[in-house]
Motif scaffolding. Structure first.
Motif, PDB file in Angstrom:
ATOM      1  N   ARG A   1     -34.036   2.869  13.733  1.00 37.76           N
ATOM      2  CA  ARG A   1     -34.677   1.977  12.765  1.00 37.76           C
ATOM      3  C   ARG A   1     -34.671   2.886  11.373  1.00 37.76           C
ATOM      4  O   ARG A   1     -35.261   4.007  11.524  1.00 37.76           O
ATOM      5  CB  ARG A   1     -35.972   1.576  13.129  1.00 37.76           C
ATOM      6  CG  ARG A   1     -36.103   0.679  14.161  1.00 37.76           C
ATOM      7  CD  ARG A   1     -35.520  -0.586  13.779  1.00 37.76           C
ATOM      8  NE  ARG A   1     -34.945  -1.451  14.955  1.00 37.76           N
ATOM      9  CZ  ARG A   1     -35.177  -2.463  15.306  1.00 37.76           C
ATOM     10  NH1 ARG A   1     -36.207  -3.321  14.566  1.00 37.76           N
ATOM     11  NH2 ARG A   1     -34.711  -3.190  16.483  1.00 37.76           N
ATOM     12  N   VAL A   2     -34.370   2.171  10.478  1.00 33.87           N
ATOM     13  CA  VAL A   2     -34.423   3.087   9.127  1.00 33.87           C
ATOM     14  C   VAL A   2     -35.964   2.550   8.321  1.00 33.87           C
ATOM     15  O   VAL A   2     -36.113   1.138   8.061  1.00 33.87           O
ATOM     16  CB  VAL A   2     -33.322   2.590   7.983  1.00 33.87           C
ATOM     17  CG1 VAL A   2     -33.145   3.239   6.868  1.00 33.87           C
ATOM     18  CG2 VAL A   2     -31.954   2.856   9.007  1.00 33.87           C
TER      19      VAL A   2
ATOM     20  N   PRO B   1     -33.452  -0.400   4.292  1.00 34.62           N
ATOM     21  CA  PRO B   1     -32.336  -0.199   3.480  1.00 34.62           C
ATOM     22  C   PRO B   1     -32.520  -1.248   2.055  1.00 34.62           C
ATOM     23  O   PRO B   1     -32.686  -2.432   2.385  1.00 34.62           O
ATOM     24  CB  PRO B   1     -31.133  -0.510   4.044  1.00 34.62           C
ATOM     25  CG  PRO B   1     -31.466  -1.180   5.272  1.00 34.62           C
ATOM     26  CD  PRO B   1     -32.728  -0.737   5.748  1.00 34.62           C
TER      27      PRO B   1
ATOM     28  N   HIS C   1     -23.911  10.798   4.841  1.00 31.94           N
ATOM     29  CA  HIS C   1     -22.507  10.587   3.628  1.00 31.94           C
ATOM     30  C   HIS C   1     -22.893   9.643   2.432  1.00 31.94           C
ATOM     31  O   HIS C   1     -23.417   8.578   2.802  1.00 31.94           O
ATOM     32  CB  HIS C   1     -21.369   9.958   4.649  1.00 31.94           C
ATOM     33  CG  HIS C   1     -20.229   9.825   3.825  1.00 31.94           C
ATOM     34  ND1 HIS C   1     -19.063   9.273   4.220  1.00 31.94           N
ATOM     35  CD2 HIS C   1     -19.678  10.438   2.647  1.00 31.94           C
ATOM     36  CE1 HIS C   1     -18.098   9.601   3.339  1.00 31.94           C
ATOM     37  NE2 HIS C   1     -18.484  10.054   2.259  1.00 31.94           N
TER      38      HIS C   1
ATOM     39  N   GLU D   1     -24.916   6.476   4.117  1.00 32.41           N
ATOM     40  CA  GLU D   1     -24.886   6.064   5.416  1.00 32.41           C
ATOM     41  C   GLU D   1     -24.924   7.218   6.383  1.00 32.41           C
ATOM     42  O   GLU D   1     -24.927   8.522   5.971  1.00 32.41           O
ATOM     43  CB  GLU D   1     -23.355   5.352   5.945  1.00 32.41           C
ATOM     44  CG  GLU D   1     -23.184   4.312   5.247  1.00 32.41           C
ATOM     45  CD  GLU D   1     -21.902   3.463   5.370  1.00 32.41           C
ATOM     46  OE1 GLU D   1     -21.579   2.659   4.771  1.00 32.41           O
ATOM     47  OE2 GLU D   1     -20.917   4.241   5.920  1.00 32.41           O
TER      48      GLU D   1
ATOM     49  N   LYS E   1     -24.059   5.068  12.358  1.00 33.36           N
ATOM     50  CA  LYS E   1     -23.503   4.071  11.393  1.00 33.36           C
ATOM     51  C   LYS E   1     -24.720   3.152  10.685  1.00 33.36           C
ATOM     52  O   LYS E   1     -24.807   1.996  11.186  1.00 33.36           O
ATOM     53  CB  LYS E   1     -22.635   3.225  12.444  1.00 33.36           C
ATOM     54  CG  LYS E   1     -21.510   3.811  12.963  1.00 33.36           C
ATOM     55  CD  LYS E   1     -20.181   3.058  12.871  1.00 33.36           C
ATOM     56  CE  LYS E   1     -19.072   4.284  13.385  1.00 33.36           C
ATOM     57  NZ  LYS E   1     -18.941   5.183  12.708  1.00 33.36           N
ATOM     58  N   LEU E   2     -25.715   3.957  10.361  1.00 30.59           N
ATOM     59  CA  LEU E   2     -26.533   3.148   9.635  1.00 30.59           C
ATOM     60  C   LEU E   2     -26.495   3.189   8.307  1.00 30.59           C
ATOM     61  O   LEU E   2     -26.273   4.261   7.565  1.00 30.59           O
ATOM     62  CB  LEU E   2     -28.137   3.696  10.054  1.00 30.59           C
ATOM     63  CG  LEU E   2     -28.545   3.432  11.586  1.00 30.59           C
ATOM     64  CD1 LEU E   2     -30.025   4.186  12.019  1.00 30.59           C
ATOM     65  CD2 LEU E   2     -28.713   1.885  11.909  1.00 30.59           C
ATOM     66  N   VAL E   3     -26.643   2.237   7.513  1.00 35.62           N
ATOM     67  CA  VAL E   3     -26.800   2.122   6.061  1.00 35.62           C
ATOM     68  C   VAL E   3     -28.249   2.505   5.679  1.00 35.62           C
ATOM     69  O   VAL E   3     -29.086   1.893   6.136  1.00 35.62           O
ATOM     70  CB  VAL E   3     -26.426   0.764   5.203  1.00 35.62           C
ATOM     71  CG1 VAL E   3     -26.689   0.690   3.858  1.00 35.62           C
ATOM     72  CG2 VAL E   3     -25.093   0.243   5.765  1.00 35.62           C
TER      73      VAL E   3
END
Lengths: 403, 152
Positions: free
Chosen positions: B78-79, B83, B107, B138, B143-145
């Protein structure tokens, strides 16, 4: 390398357009629609496939197709043996081929028909193409490609692209072996994509095979209604709409709140179904007002310029920037990508202009078709739902550029 | 007189067309040859990206007040904060601090900045926003933004 967001490849996405551009675009679309309703002709003018001045050209089809085959094999070689970083293949497929087909077809007509390597196979049909099939295979193929580009977990991975190419090649090969080249006209998603957009080109190919110079509106009028045509155009419109949604933070939050691929698939399908439902509802209403049946497939051609406008708006900067990368990587050049080749002002102008131009062309095409199909006394009233439809698509398209 | 002229013109056109067809065939072959040569030649390893000068620091950041800054934590996929967009004026500095509970790689697209993320330790990247557009930040493994940097 992995572009999680939008377009399959690409490092940047476009900034939201300034509010002024959005208002100007929406206002222009609104004014043109109402002017068209009041001022445009009362008798149909476009002559479809009968129009055009034959051009004395015969493009060298076979060498061109051999060349495309060579380019295809070159791309496959990159996929099989290329490095993981800086592989040219995803750029060749998503940028030069998929996006490049749009301007090429808009200028030169059905170019993929001319370049299609599957047309090198002999044209020996074993069975006639069932008319019921129509454009459905192409709609399915375009949906598959759009899904890979916008939803698949690794759109730029060689394995993903190879799987698609094998599937695509297998289906086309089987189609040609059974139905001959007639299959490609309806079943090859890229030939259908290029031919539909190519109907807007000043250079067209008539049903009798002649290359003609013609009014793009005559070209548009020459799109023959067939099963699956509405679906094909809705896949193009809905897919591009979903592409616009994919950088919106709220949608990214939704995708990351659960199984991303499944949610993305649902979102893509929902966008396409929404576009199709809106179209069907407005056409049903137009039929009720105009007291005419069977209108639905006969207005699909008017969505082609709208879809082309969306495609140009969404892909213009990608082609300008990532197109350079495709060439540089494919040829191994020692040059830098000029990431500022187009300024944000130019991008916003092209985006709004493309959407409004698509809207205007769609309205004019729909107007001509309505005065042909609807009884004169009801032609004006019957067009109102069509204008509402076009306005919805245009304002939807502009709002996605604002998001 | 007029008729012969038209005939002459027609002949001329026919010759020219045949010539054009021949020329285009030659051109096609040339391009094909070039493509083959390019395929056989050494592949470019120096793949330039329009990256600007940047630095990566392990530890939290102390950005100047008013500077574009994002502080992001990743816990069990979880971000937080969810985002959003980080608005930056072109040419001004950006600082992004990321703490991930699992080892990953950060990245910043477009600027092509990559930084390793050791588990549980904050990592800060600093760069100057020299390119306009919207760029995704990301993590490569999960593979999360994390956020999108909007430079205008």
């Amino acid at each position: 390398m992995t572009g999680v967001l939008a377009h399959g490849v690409g490092e940047r996405s476009d900034l939201p357009i300034p509010l002024f551009y959005a208002y100007a675009g929406a206002f222009a679309a609104l004014v043109v629609s109402f002017l068209a309703l009041g001022l445009l002709w009362a008798d149909p003018r476009f002559r479809g496939d009968r129009a055009g001045r034959p051009l004395p050209v015969r493009p060298p089809a076979t060498p061109l197709r051999v060349l495309t085959l060579a380019a295809l094999l070159y791309t496959v070689a990159w996929l099989l043996a290329g490095p993981a970083e800086g592989n040219a293949a995803p750029y060749l497929i998503y940028v030069l081929f998929w996006v490049g087909l749009v301007p090429a077809s808009l200028l030169l007509g059905p170019v993929w028909r001319l370049l299609n390597p599957f047309r090198l196979l002999p044209d020996r049909p074993r069975a006639p193409l069932p008319p019921r099939l129509g454009y459905w295979p192409a709609a399915a193929g375009l949906l598959a490609f759009t899904w890979m580009e916008l939803v698949a977990p690794e759109p730029a991975a060689p394995a993903t692209l190879l799987a698609f190419l094998v599937l695509y090649g297998g289906v086309q090969l089987a189609g040609v072996l059974r139905y001959g080249h007639a299959w490609l006209e309806r079943g090859d998603p890229f030939e259908v994509y290029s031919t539909l957009i190519g109907h807007l080109a000043p250079v067209g190919r008539r049903a009798d095979g002649r290359i003609v110079l013609r009014n793009p509106f005559d070209g548009l009028d020459a799109i023959a209604p067939a099963p699956g045509l509405v679906a094909t155009v809705c896949v193009l419109l809905g897919g591009t709409g979903y592409d616009g949604l994919s950088t919106v933070p709220a949608w990214i939050r939704v995708l990351q709140s659960g199984p991303g691929t499944a949610l993305g698939t649902l979102g893509l399908l929902a966008a396409i179904v929404l576009v199709a439902l809106l179209y069907s509802a407005c056409l049903a209403l137009a039929g009720l007002i105009g007291r005419t049946r069977g209108l639905r497939p006969r207005f699909a051609h008017s969505l082609v310029p709208v879809a082309a406008g969306y495609l140009v708006a969404h892909y213009f900067s990608l082609l300008a920037v990532e197109g350079q990368r495709a060439v540089i990587l494919a040829l191994g050049l020692e040059v830098r990508v000029n990431a500022e080749a187009v300024s944000p002002g130019v991008i916003a102008t092209v985006q709004v202009a493309a959407i409004v131009a698509g809207h205007v062309a769609g309205v004019v095409a729909a107007h001509d078709r309505s005065v042909r199909l609807l009884p004169p006394a009801r032609a004006v009233a019957g067009q109102l739902p069509l204008f509402a439809l076009m306005l919805c698509y245009t304002i939807g398209g502009i709002s996605l550029l604002l998001a | 007189m007029r008729r012969t002229l038209t005939l002459g013109a027609r002949l001329c056109l026919a010759v020219r067309l045949r010539l054009a067809a021949r020329l285009s065939q030659v051109a096609c072959l040339c391009v094909a040859a070039c493509l083959c040569l390019a395929a056989c030649g050494p592949q470019s390893t120096t793949h330039h990206r329009p990256g600007t000068a940047h630095d990566v620091v392990t530890g939290p950041a102390t950005p100047a007040p008013g500077q574009a800054h994002a502080e992001i934590t990743i816990t069990r996929g979880r971000v937080s904060p969810p985002p959003g967009w980080l608005e930056v004026a072109e040419g001004s500095p950006v600082t992004i601090t990321v703490t991930s509970d699992t080892p990953d790689e950060l990245h910043v697209h477009g600027y092509d900045i990559k930084a390793g993320l050791p588990a549980g330790k904050p990592v800060t990247v600093r760069f100057t926003a020299g390119l306009t557009g919207v760029f995704a930040v990301e993590t490569h493994r999960a593979k999360l933004v994390l956020t999108q940097v909007a430079v205008r």
